[in-house]
Design a protein around this motif. Structure first.
Motif, short mmCIF file in Angstrom:
data_model
loop_
_atom_site.label_atom_id
_atom_site.label_comp_id
_atom_site.label_asym_id
_atom_site.label_seq_id
_atom_site.Cartn_x
_atom_site.Cartn_y
_atom_site.Cartn_z
N ASN A 90 0.85 -1.19 0.00
CA ASN A 90 0.00 0.00 0.00
C ASN A 90 0.89 1.24 0.00
OD1 ASN A 90 0.95 0.32 2.65
ND2 ASN A 90 -0.84 -0.70 3.53
N ALA A 91 0.31 2.39 0.25
CA ALA A 91 1.06 3.64 0.14
C ALA A 91 2.24 3.71 1.11
CB ALA A 91 0.12 4.82 0.38
N SER A 92 2.20 2.92 2.20
CA SER A 92 3.26 2.99 3.19
C SER A 92 4.48 2.15 2.80
CB SER A 92 2.74 2.51 4.55
OG SER A 92 2.41 1.13 4.52
N HIS A 93 4.34 1.32 1.77
CA HIS A 93 5.44 0.46 1.34
C HIS A 93 6.31 1.15 0.29
CE1 HIS A 93 2.94 -2.64 3.23
NE2 HIS A 93 4.03 -3.37 3.29
N GLU A 94 7.55 0.73 0.25
CA GLU A 94 8.49 1.23 -0.75
C GLU A 94 8.01 0.85 -2.15
OE1 GLU A 94 13.32 1.01 -1.41
OE2 GLU A 94 12.26 -0.75 -0.67
N ALA A 95 8.00 1.83 -3.08
CA ALA A 95 7.58 1.59 -4.47
C ALA A 95 6.25 0.84 -4.51
CB ALA A 95 8.65 0.82 -5.22
N ALA A 96 5.21 1.47 -3.95
CA ALA A 96 3.94 0.79 -3.72
C ALA A 96 3.28 0.23 -4.97
CB ALA A 96 2.97 1.75 -3.02
N ASP A 97 3.41 0.91 -6.12
CA ASP A 97 2.72 0.46 -7.33
C ASP A 97 3.55 -0.48 -8.20
OD1 ASP A 97 0.16 1.36 -7.06
OD2 ASP A 97 0.53 3.28 -8.04
N LEU A 98 4.74 -0.85 -7.75
CA LEU A 98 5.51 -1.85 -8.47
C LEU A 98 5.06 -3.23 -7.99
CD1 LEU A 98 9.12 -0.34 -8.41
CD2 LEU A 98 7.33 -0.08 -10.15
N THR A 99 4.80 -4.12 -8.94
CA THR A 99 4.30 -5.46 -8.57
C THR A 99 5.47 -6.34 -8.14
OG1 THR A 99 4.32 -5.99 -10.93
CG2 THR A 99 2.21 -5.39 -9.95
N ASP A 100 5.60 -6.50 -6.84
CA ASP A 100 6.69 -7.26 -6.26
C ASP A 100 6.53 -8.76 -6.52
OD1 ASP A 100 9.08 -6.88 -4.72
OD2 ASP A 100 8.11 -7.95 -3.07
N THR A 101 5.28 -9.17 -6.71
CA THR A 101 4.96 -10.59 -6.95
C THR A 101 4.14 -10.71 -8.23
OG1 THR A 101 4.94 -11.08 -4.58
CG2 THR A 101 3.81 -12.63 -6.04
N ILE A 102 4.56 -11.60 -9.12
CA ILE A 102 3.83 -11.88 -10.36
C ILE A 102 3.77 -13.39 -10.53
CG2 ILE A 102 3.66 -11.46 -12.84
CD1 ILE A 102 5.59 -9.09 -12.44
N ILE A 103 2.59 -13.96 -10.38
CA ILE A 103 2.44 -15.42 -10.43
C ILE A 103 1.35 -15.80 -11.43
CG2 ILE A 103 1.76 -17.48 -9.13
CD1 ILE A 103 3.08 -16.26 -6.69
N PHE A 104 1.71 -16.68 -12.34
CA PHE A 104 0.78 -17.21 -13.34
C PHE A 104 0.26 -18.55 -12.85
CE2 PHE A 104 0.24 -20.07 -17.03
CZ PHE A 104 -0.71 -19.38 -17.77
N LEU A 105 -1.07 -18.64 -12.67
CA LEU A 105 -1.72 -19.89 -12.24
C LEU A 105 -2.58 -20.41 -13.38
CD1 LEU A 105 -3.14 -19.43 -8.61
CD2 LEU A 105 -1.30 -20.94 -9.33
N SER A 106 -2.45 -21.69 -13.69
CA SER A 106 -3.29 -22.30 -14.72
C SER A 106 -4.07 -23.46 -14.10
CB SER A 106 -2.44 -22.80 -15.89
OG SER A 106 -3.27 -23.26 -16.94
N LEU A 107 -5.39 -23.38 -14.18
CA LEU A 107 -6.26 -24.42 -13.62
C LEU A 107 -6.70 -25.36 -14.74
CD1 LEU A 107 -8.61 -22.14 -11.44
CD2 LEU A 107 -6.27 -22.91 -10.95
N ASP A 108 -6.32 -26.61 -14.65
CA ASP A 108 -6.72 -27.62 -15.61
C ASP A 108 -8.10 -28.13 -15.19
OD1 ASP A 108 -7.17 -29.94 -17.10
OD2 ASP A 108 -5.07 -30.51 -17.12
N LEU A 109 -9.14 -27.70 -15.90
CA LEU A 109 -10.52 -28.00 -15.50
C LEU A 109 -10.92 -29.44 -15.74
CD1 LEU A 109 -12.29 -24.78 -16.85
CD2 LEU A 109 -11.10 -25.13 -14.68
N VAL A 110 -10.20 -30.14 -16.59
CA VAL A 110 -10.53 -31.54 -16.90
C VAL A 110 -9.87 -32.49 -15.90
CG1 VAL A 110 -10.31 -33.38 -18.60
CG2 VAL A 110 -10.93 -31.07 -19.34
N ASN A 111 -8.59 -32.26 -15.65
CA ASN A 111 -7.83 -33.18 -14.80
C ASN A 111 -7.68 -32.71 -13.35
OD1 ASN A 111 -7.13 -35.02 -17.00
ND2 ASN A 111 -5.84 -33.34 -17.75
N ASN A 112 -8.32 -31.57 -13.02
CA ASN A 112 -8.24 -31.02 -11.65
C ASN A 112 -6.79 -30.86 -11.21
OD1 ASN A 112 -11.06 -30.84 -11.16
ND2 ASN A 112 -11.13 -33.05 -10.80
#
Length: 367
Positions: A90-112
């Motif tokens: 949030n605003a109190s953190h260093e470089a608040a609008d930089l995305t420190d975490t970027i994670i791609f999740l893929s859900l396989d709907l057929v094989n769970n």
């Protein structure tokens, strides 16, 4: 016996003999009387009972989601629903609008099945002429709401897969989520110390003239082995990036973030949470406060996601993780660190020159 008592006794004996001779009538009267009493009770208590059931079944719609087929309720591409998770302060953190975490999740709907890929924040995006962790910031600077589309486009350059949903998680919400779950258990692979973990709000502190500005930082230390972490500890474990040795790399931090997410998944999948209506209501309230999506999420989509989560938990499968790094001598990675002079800063780019090779690898993993 006086005449009056004798008369009363004789009357009740006649009634008894009549009832016995007409036993069917007696049974009907008893049944009708029971139904009349039951009707009165239902009319008195139907509102409280209905309210109770509504609370039990809402969270969101816990029971109905067990019978929801995500394959027919969630948007997908080749039977996969892809979700991008972004983390920022949030605003109190260093470089608040930089995305420190970027994670791609893929859900396989057929094989769970679930596939998880951490995307290093220092990857150079040619179309942006900047690192990927700045995409959200630049998009928002251009126009309000422009951050999500720009991040989607940047991630698509890397993975070559459509993004169906983007979720921005505020770090304060991350902390409160873990605390609400009672903490998480995480295995620390190797001990490490970070002497320069930034303290929120201290970015401009002059530290009474200290030339090293040590008051702006706190010292973190994590011991090897299984550790129970509250929200603040898990956040620091996930964000630390100034340790000496391997744990000071962005790749190590990405691995730690995946560990914490898996630990959260274990807590969310436990019956103490999943079958606890009040806990689910608290989680939904927390999500509405600290998670922002790139589009509106309908109850049908919530039901589909919850249904997938239940099926995944019931299958007993583990999240499959993919590593995107520079590799080593034995296993070359998909990334390379070019000379600083090339971009005037330390960045990462595809070792093959393009993302085609990595995208082919990812498609194979998603089959």
């Amino acid at each position: 016996m006086n005449p009056t008592d004798y008369s009363n006794t004789l009357f009740w004996q006649r009634i008894k003999r009549w009832l016995l001779r007409h036993i069917w009538f007696t049974r009907v009267v008893i049944i009708l009387s029971f139904l009349a009493v039951l009707t009165v009770l239902i009319s008195l208590f139907s509102k409280p009972v209905s309210s109770l059931l509504q609370k039990i079944l809402y969270g969101p719609k816990v029971v109905t989601t067990f019978f929801t087929d995500p394959l027919y309720t969630l948007p997908s591409y080749q039977n996969h629903t892809n979700i991008l998770i972004l983390g920022k302060g949030n605003a109190s953190h260093e470089a608040a609008d930089l995305t420190d975490t970027i994670i791609f999740l893929s859900l396989d709907l057929v094989n769970n099945e679930v596939l998880m890929l951490s995307i290093p924040r220092d990857i150079w995006i040619t179309s942006l002429a900047a690192k990927i962790n700045t995409a959200y910031y630049y998009g928002e600077q251009k126009e309000k709401g422009g951050g999500f589309p720009l991040v989607e486009d940047a991630v698509y350059e890397i993975v070559g897969q459509p993004i169906h949903y983007v979720a921005m998680v505020d770090f304060d919400g991350f902390v409160k989520l873990i605390d609400l779950l009672g903490g998480v258990d995480v295995t620390v692979d190797q001990s490490f110390t970070d002497e320069f973990y930034p303290i929120p709000g201290k970015e401009d502190d002059e530290c009474n003239g200290d030339p090293e500005f040590r008051c702006r930082y706190e010292v973190l230390h994590f011991e090897k082995g299984l550790q129970h972490m509250d929200g603040q500890t898990a956040l620091k474990f996930s964000r630390s990036r100034h340790a000496e040795g391997d744990e000071g790399t962005d790749f190590a931090r990405s691995a730690r973030q995946q560990k914490v997410l898996k630990a959260i998944k274990e807590k969310l999948s436990s019956s103490q949470v999943y079958l606890n209506p009040s806990k689910l209501l608290e989680l939904k309230k927390l999500a509405s406060q600290y998670i922002t999506f790139n589009k509106d999420i309908s109850e049908k989509i919530y039901a589909g996601l919850a249904g997938f989560g239940y099926n995944f938990w019931r299958s007993g499968k583990e999240i499959t993780t993919i590593t995107l790094d520079t590799g080593d001598d034995d296993n070359p990675g998909f990334l390379v660190n070019p000379p600083v002079e090339k971009y005037d800063q330390w960045v990462l780019e595809p070792s093959a020159g393009t993302w085609d090779e990595f995208q082919a690898y990812l498609r194979q993993k998603m089959k």
